[in-house]
Design a protein around this motif. Structure first.
Motif, PDB file in Angstrom:
ATOM      1  N   SER A   1     -12.795  -2.380  -1.199  1.00  0.00           N
ATOM      2  CA  SER A   1     -12.141  -3.844  -0.571  1.00  0.00           C
ATOM      3  C   SER A   1     -11.977  -1.366   0.213  1.00  0.00           C
ATOM      4  N   PHE A   2     -11.208  -2.358   1.751  1.00  0.00           N
ATOM      5  CA  PHE A   2     -11.742  -1.049   2.623  1.00  0.00           C
ATOM      6  C   PHE A   2     -10.291  -1.785   3.947  1.00  0.00           C
ATOM      7  N   TYR A   3      -9.289  -0.899   3.937  1.00  0.00           N
ATOM      8  CA  TYR A   3      -8.684  -0.825   5.205  1.00  0.00           C
ATOM      9  C   TYR A   3      -8.318  -0.006   5.776  1.00  0.00           C
ATOM     10  N   ASN A   4      -8.031  -0.134   7.074  1.00  0.00           N
ATOM     11  CA  ASN A   4      -7.776   1.049   7.680  1.00  0.00           C
ATOM     12  C   ASN A   4      -8.549   2.153   7.887  1.00  0.00           C
ATOM     13  N   ASN A   5      -9.286   1.928   7.562  1.00  0.00           N
ATOM     14  CA  ASN A   5     -10.697   2.792   7.574  1.00  0.00           C
ATOM     15  C   ASN A   5     -11.110   4.369   6.448  1.00  0.00           C
ATOM     16  N   GLU A   6     -10.241   3.580   5.146  1.00  0.00           N
ATOM     17  CA  GLU A   6     -10.898   3.589   4.238  1.00  0.00           C
ATOM     18  C   GLU A   6     -10.760   3.123   2.702  1.00  0.00           C
ATOM     19  N   ILE A   7     -11.130   3.810   2.210  1.00  0.00           N
ATOM     20  CA  ILE A   7     -11.047   3.005   0.584  1.00  0.00           C
ATOM     21  C   ILE A   7      -9.938   2.970   0.306  1.00  0.00           C
TER      22      ILE A   7
ATOM     23  N   GLU B   1      -9.738   0.521  -2.691  1.00  0.00           N
ATOM     24  CA  GLU B   1      -9.782   0.141  -4.608  1.00  0.00           C
ATOM     25  C   GLU B   1     -11.452   0.214  -3.962  1.00  0.00           C
ATOM     26  N   LYS B   2     -11.371   0.616  -5.648  1.00  0.00           N
ATOM     27  CA  LYS B   2     -12.565   0.367  -5.678  1.00  0.00           C
ATOM     28  C   LYS B   2     -12.965   0.527  -7.742  1.00  0.00           C
ATOM     29  N   SER B   3     -14.025  -0.442  -8.260  1.00  0.00           N
ATOM     30  CA  SER B   3     -14.548  -0.895  -9.122  1.00  0.00           C
ATOM     31  C   SER B   3     -14.790   0.228  -9.630  1.00  0.00           C
ATOM     32  N   GLU B   4     -15.246  -0.174 -11.316  1.00  0.00           N
ATOM     33  CA  GLU B   4     -16.340   0.726 -11.701  1.00  0.00           C
ATOM     34  C   GLU B   4     -17.612   0.701 -11.389  1.00  0.00           C
ATOM     35  N   ILE B   5     -18.129  -0.512 -10.981  1.00  0.00           N
ATOM     36  CA  ILE B   5     -19.604  -0.923 -10.368  1.00  0.00           C
ATOM     37  C   ILE B   5     -20.020   0.207  -9.120  1.00  0.00           C
ATOM     38  N   PHE B   6     -18.802   0.823  -8.149  1.00  0.00           N
ATOM     39  CA  PHE B   6     -19.441   1.334  -6.983  1.00  0.00           C
ATOM     40  C   PHE B   6     -18.897   2.644  -7.576  1.00  0.00           C
ATOM     41  N   ASP B   7     -19.835   3.514  -7.971  1.00  0.00           N
ATOM     42  CA  ASP B   7     -20.005   5.041  -8.544  1.00  0.00           C
ATOM     43  C   ASP B   7     -20.035   5.462  -6.867  1.00  0.00           C
TER      44      ASP B   7
ATOM     45  N   SER C   1       0.366  -1.030  -3.988  1.00  0.00           N
ATOM     46  CA  SER C   1      -1.443  -0.392  -4.868  1.00  0.00           C
ATOM     47  C   SER C   1      -2.479  -2.139  -5.145  1.00  0.00           C
ATOM     48  N   ASN C   2      -1.782  -2.803  -4.021  1.00  0.00           N
ATOM     49  CA  ASN C   2      -2.661  -4.375  -4.262  1.00  0.00           C
ATOM     50  C   ASN C   2      -3.330  -4.163  -3.102  1.00  0.00           C
ATOM     51  N   THR C   3      -4.274  -4.633  -3.552  1.00  0.00           N
ATOM     52  CA  THR C   3      -5.413  -4.400  -2.090  1.00  0.00           C
ATOM     53  C   THR C   3      -6.379  -5.846  -1.881  1.00  0.00           C
ATOM     54  N   GLY C   4      -5.801  -6.857  -2.076  1.00  0.00           N
ATOM     55  CA  GLY C   4      -5.888  -8.287  -2.169  1.00  0.00           C
ATOM     56  C   GLY C   4      -7.429  -9.050  -2.496  1.00  0.00           C
ATOM     57  N   LYS C   5      -8.404  -7.927  -3.694  1.00  0.00           N
ATOM     58  CA  LYS C   5      -9.566  -8.246  -3.943  1.00  0.00           C
ATOM     59  C   LYS C   5      -9.378  -8.992  -5.287  1.00  0.00           C
TER      60      LYS C   5
ATOM     61  N   CYS D   1     -12.851 -20.227  -9.679  1.00  0.00           N
ATOM     62  CA  CYS D   1     -11.600 -20.310  -9.230  1.00  0.00           C
ATOM     63  C   CYS D   1     -11.370 -18.338  -9.001  1.00  0.00           C
ATOM     64  N   ALA D   2     -10.508 -18.333  -8.456  1.00  0.00           N
ATOM     65  CA  ALA D   2      -9.867 -16.387  -8.111  1.00  0.00           C
ATOM     66  C   ALA D   2      -8.454 -16.685  -8.249  1.00  0.00           C
ATOM     67  N   ALA D   3      -8.471 -15.545  -8.645  1.00  0.00           N
ATOM     68  CA  ALA D   3      -6.843 -14.887  -8.604  1.00  0.00           C
ATOM     69  C   ALA D   3      -6.721 -13.276  -7.451  1.00  0.00           C
ATOM     70  N   GLY D   4      -5.612 -12.873  -6.928  1.00  0.00           N
ATOM     71  CA  GLY D   4      -5.610 -12.342  -6.374  1.00  0.00           C
ATOM     72  C   GLY D   4      -4.312 -11.562  -5.459  1.00  0.00           C
ATOM     73  N   SER D   5      -4.317 -10.226  -5.019  1.00  0.00           N
ATOM     74  CA  SER D   5      -2.414  -9.968  -5.389  1.00  0.00           C
ATOM     75  C   SER D   5      -2.649  -8.917  -4.628  1.00  0.00           C
TER      76      SER D   5
END
Lengths: 116, 116
Positions: free
Chosen positions: A48-54, A56-62, B99-103, B90-94
């Motif tokens: 996820s990307f907000y305000n020109n920076e990451i 949050e990223k998942s484990e996949i996003f290496d 710390s919650n980015t809506g992913k 279905c999906a869930a987010g916050s």
């Protein structure tokens, strides 16, 4: 009706090559996302990307992955050295998600990445 | 704790019947629960979404039922039509807290076939 657009629709690349997937989110949206979907499987969050920076990223996003918003409209996902297992549909999504706004995420049509 | 479990994996319904798809989650921080419809080769399209402050939301033939205490929610498609044949996620987010980015965390998907 505003929509998220993605280019290209299909990208074929050789293992080890760099690819850039492009997205144009909905213009007044503030949160941007990349997801991927391996054929026949569920949609998985990448970043996820907000305000020109990451944000949050998942484990996949290496370290092979990076995102950028080079101007006011485009949002890109770069894979530096593609692997066979990167073959998937990549979806860009965007959300207005401002305080008092909506959480709804709208997805683009996707880019099918095939790594050979 | 981040998982969203969806069932059934596939569903066959006669035209005019009711299609019911169920999801369950663990993370009580989730505060947004959307349903997406996906046709082959297309991106997920937002169908309907609910926040946990209501127990039911209806839009046309689509209804979400939400049970906060059981941490379950379901999609009901009334008067199912052949054109509803698609995969439903279905999906869930916050978005609560910095710390919650809506992913979105997606369920595994349900392939619905509506027979004429």
């Amino acid at each position: 009706e505003p929509e998220v657009t993605q280019t290209p629709s299909h990208q074929v690349t050789q293992m080890g090559q760099e690819v850039i997937l492009r997205c144009v989110p909905i213009s007044n949206h503030l949160y941007f996302y990349w997801y991927r979907q391996i054929l026949g499987q569920k949609v998985e969050f990448l970043v996820s990307f907000y305000n020109n920076e990451i944000s949050e990223k998942s484990e996949i996003f290496d370290d092979q992955f990076s995102v950028e918003r080079p101007d006011g409209s485009n949002f890109t996902l770069k894979i530096r050295s593609t692997k066979l297992e990167d073959s998937a549909m990549y979806f860009c999504a965007s959300s207005e998600a401002e305080a008092g706004g909506t959480y709804e995420q709208y997805f683009g049509p996707g880019t099918r990445l095939t790594v050979t | 704790q981040q998982q969203v479990k969806q069932s059934p994996q596939s569903l066959i319904v006669q035209k005019g019947g009711i299609s019911i798809i169920n999801c369950a989650y663990e993370n009580t921080a989730f505060d947004y629960f959307p349903w997406y419809q996906q046709f082959p080769g297309k991106g997920p399209a937002l169908l309907i979404a609910i926040r946990p402050d209501v127990s039911e939301k209806k839009e046309g033939r689509f209804t979400i039922s939400f049970n906060k205490s059981a941490k379950q929610f379901s999609l009901h498609i009334m008067d199912s039509q052949p054109g509803d044949s698609a995969t439903y996620f279905c999906a869930a987010g916050s978005f609560r807290g910095k710390s919650n980015t809506g992913k979105l965390i997606f369920g595994q998907g349900t392939t619905l076939q509506v027979k004429p």
